[in-house]
Design an enzyme around this catalytic site. Structure first.
Site, mmCIF file in Angstrom:
data_model
loop_
_atom_site.group_PDB
_atom_site.id
_atom_site.type_symbol
_atom_site.label_atom_id
_atom_site.label_comp_id
_atom_site.label_asym_id
_atom_site.label_seq_id
_atom_site.Cartn_x
_atom_site.Cartn_y
_atom_site.Cartn_z
ATOM 1 N N SER A 95 -9.848 -0.677 7.252
ATOM 2 C CA SER A 95 -9.256 -0.523 5.918
ATOM 3 C C SER A 95 -8.608 -1.745 5.317
ATOM 4 C CB SER A 95 -8.199 0.591 5.963
ATOM 5 O OG SER A 95 -8.815 1.844 6.084
ATOM 6 N N SER A 114 -9.347 1.703 3.157
ATOM 7 C CA SER A 114 -8.450 2.508 2.358
ATOM 8 C C SER A 114 -7.438 1.700 1.556
ATOM 9 C CB SER A 114 -7.671 3.452 3.285
ATOM 10 O OG SER A 114 -6.911 2.707 4.239
ATOM 11 N N LYS A 151 0.834 -1.197 0.000
ATOM 12 C CA LYS A 151 0.000 0.000 0.000
ATOM 13 C C LYS A 151 0.874 1.254 0.000
ATOM 14 C CE LYS A 151 -3.774 1.893 2.889
ATOM 15 N NZ LYS A 151 -4.651 1.577 4.037
#
Lengths: 447, 63
Positions: free
Chosen positions: A172, A148, A79
């Site tokens: 997330s 996210s 990420k």
């Protein structure tokens, strides 16, 4: 089977057996990205040359009989709030445009030390909050993959990479994993180092793992878990053999949490959950109802207040210089966090601890608590969906994992969320693997 | 004071402070966030925390 379809453990075994070339695997995954990512938009940036160079080095080492570790030659994604040495880490934000860390996050370093190859950085919502990434759900491009950790979920689901690092502060990692039909783990707070992860809330930030089987998650957790003296939140608890725990599968004792979770689920999610629970019970699981403690009533408010206060503290200097560069939701969270009174912030942290203490006896009665992972399947549009079913475990630090349990009427994945006590990942993973055996692995989307 | 009353009081306080720190236009833009945060503050304030409960920061005992 094409190399891009291999899971993490399968690919690692094939490389060890010399039936799969690390170079061929990286090339197959890059070809998959080239074919699909214009539509899915999972990747913020790839490190093509770096990944191919690492793959060539891995291949040469295999030829010499050298294996760096259990993930030798297998690619992963990270990420874009996770530091990667020499590769930009921009957090989905104009505020961080052009930022290139000079060192790897501990989680990335440990994967590399185990022989894994960084393929690239996956899209995130801005600073891992709610302003969306461009990523689409491989199951239906009109839908969000969740957030996210949007690109991490979409990239693994679309078979562009077998493992991705996400993060979870509110909801997330587990939520997007479920929206995309994956297995996703948020381990106990402090189990995986957060050093080198752009912080959002110091007491709730977790590094998460996304893959396509519980075995893959256990393998990745064994590599990434462990004390990190450079991370003040890192736990000193010893790291057990998570893969060995999977060999001790037996029908688990599961605590089904009806209150709140089934009350907030759609009728369809409640029905699919009930069907899955029935299959588990018929296969031998002991399923009893589990009750939530009184402090559950305040966990969502506490988690949100803590996150706002922490993000305000973290971003104070950047906000003072670059407020106009932030997107609306993260900017609002920072500014409201600056206004939360200190006594309520501390009260929220006391609620966090009280919830931990009050839920612990219930967790001890079961191998895992069981809830639907999300109130509904992935919604259409850009908004990243409802994280409320993950919030209690992000706040308290209890580990949670999602496994696929079926499809909605619209063909979108649904998941079961399992939760257990602090540092009981071996039992949690064994229970999840048993459920996976009964319910079957999640199918692949037709992108 | 009930929750709605406490929430309204917190919202008024947040709005006044947002106006002072960020200006009236920015406070207007924060209207929804102010309402949400006031609700969280009211819920946290209303919950009867155990008086012996310390806050949980980083370090938690390992098993």
């Amino acid at each position: 089977m094409s190399p891009h379809e291999l899971g993490l453990a399968e690919a690692a075994r094939a490389i060890r057996a010399r039936t799969l070339s690390p170079v061929a695997l990286v090339e197959a995954l890059l070809a998959r990205v080239d074919a699909l990512d214009a539509r899915v938009q999972a990747w913020a940036r790839l490190d093509r040359e770096g990944a191919l160079a690492a793959a060539r080095a891995s291949e040469a080492e295999v030829a010499r009989g050298v294996l760096r570790g259990p993930l030798h030659g297998v690619p992963f994604g990270a990420k874009d709030i996770v530091y990667t040495a020499g590769l930009a880490t921009e957090a989905g934000s104009r505020v961080m445009a052009g930022f290139v860390p000079q060192w790897d996050a501990t989680s990335v370093a440990r994967l590399k030390d185990a022989g894994a190859i960084l393929l690239g950085k996956t899209h995130t919502t801005e600073f891992a909050t709610y302003d969306p990434a461009p990523t689409r759900n491989p199951w239906n491009l009109a839908c969000t993959p969740g957030g996210s950790s949007s690109g991490s979920a979409a990239s693994v689901a679309a078979r562009m990479v077998p493992l991705a690092l996400g993060t979870q502060t509110i909801g997330s990692n587990v939520r997007p994993a479920s929206y995309c039909g994956l297995v996703g783990l948020k381990a106990t707070f402090g189990r995986i180092s957060t050093r080198g992860v752009m912080p959002l809330a110091y007491t709730q930030d977790h590094v998460g793992l996304m893959a396509r089987s519980v075995e893959d998650i256990a393998l990745a957790l064994g590599v990434t878990a462990g004390h990190d003296p450079a991370d003040p939140s890192s736990a000193r608890a010893p790291v057990p053999d998570y893969l060995a725990a999977l060999t001790r599968r037996r029908p688990p004792r599961l605590g089904l949490v009806r209150e709140y979770f089934l009350e907030h689920a759609t009728d369809e999610v409640a029905r699919v959950t009930a069907q899955a629970v029935d299959r588990l019970a018929r296969a031998g699981a002991v399923v009893e109802e589990a009750k939530l403690p009184p402090s559950f009533a305040a966990v969502h408010a506490a988690a949100n207040l803590i996150m706002r206060s922490d993000v305000a503290s973290i971003h104070a200097e950047l906000h003072a210089r670059k407020a106009d560069l932030y997107r609306p939701t993260i900017r609002s969270a920072i500014e409201l966090g600056m206004l939360v009174p200190g006594d309520l912030y501390v009260r929220a942290l006391r609620i966090r601890r009280q919830f931990r203490r009050e839920l612990a006896p219930t967790l001890e009665r079961f191998d895992a608590l069981l809830t639907p992972t999300t109130p509904a399947p992935a919604p259409e549009g850009m908004a990243t969906g409802d994280p409320r079913f993950q919030v209690p475990w992000s706040l308290s630090g209890f580990p949670s994992i999602t496994v696929p349990c079926g499809l909605s009427g619209s063909g979108l994945p649904l998941g079961l969320q399992l939760v257990s006590g602090l540092f009981t990942e071996p039992a949690l993973l064994a229970a999840a693997a048993w459920c996976e055996d009964v319910l079957g692995p999640g199918p692949a989307p037709r992108v | 004071m009930d929750r709605d009353g406490r929430r309204a009081e917190y919202a008024a306080g947040l709005r006044a402070e947002a106006t002072r720190r960020f200006g009236a236009a920015r406070a207007d833009a924060l209207a929804q966030a102010i309402e949400d945060t006031a609700g969280f503050m009211a819920d946290v304030a209303a919950f009867p925390v155990d008086p012996d409960e310390a806050p949980a920061f980083y370090a938690e005992p390992a098993p």
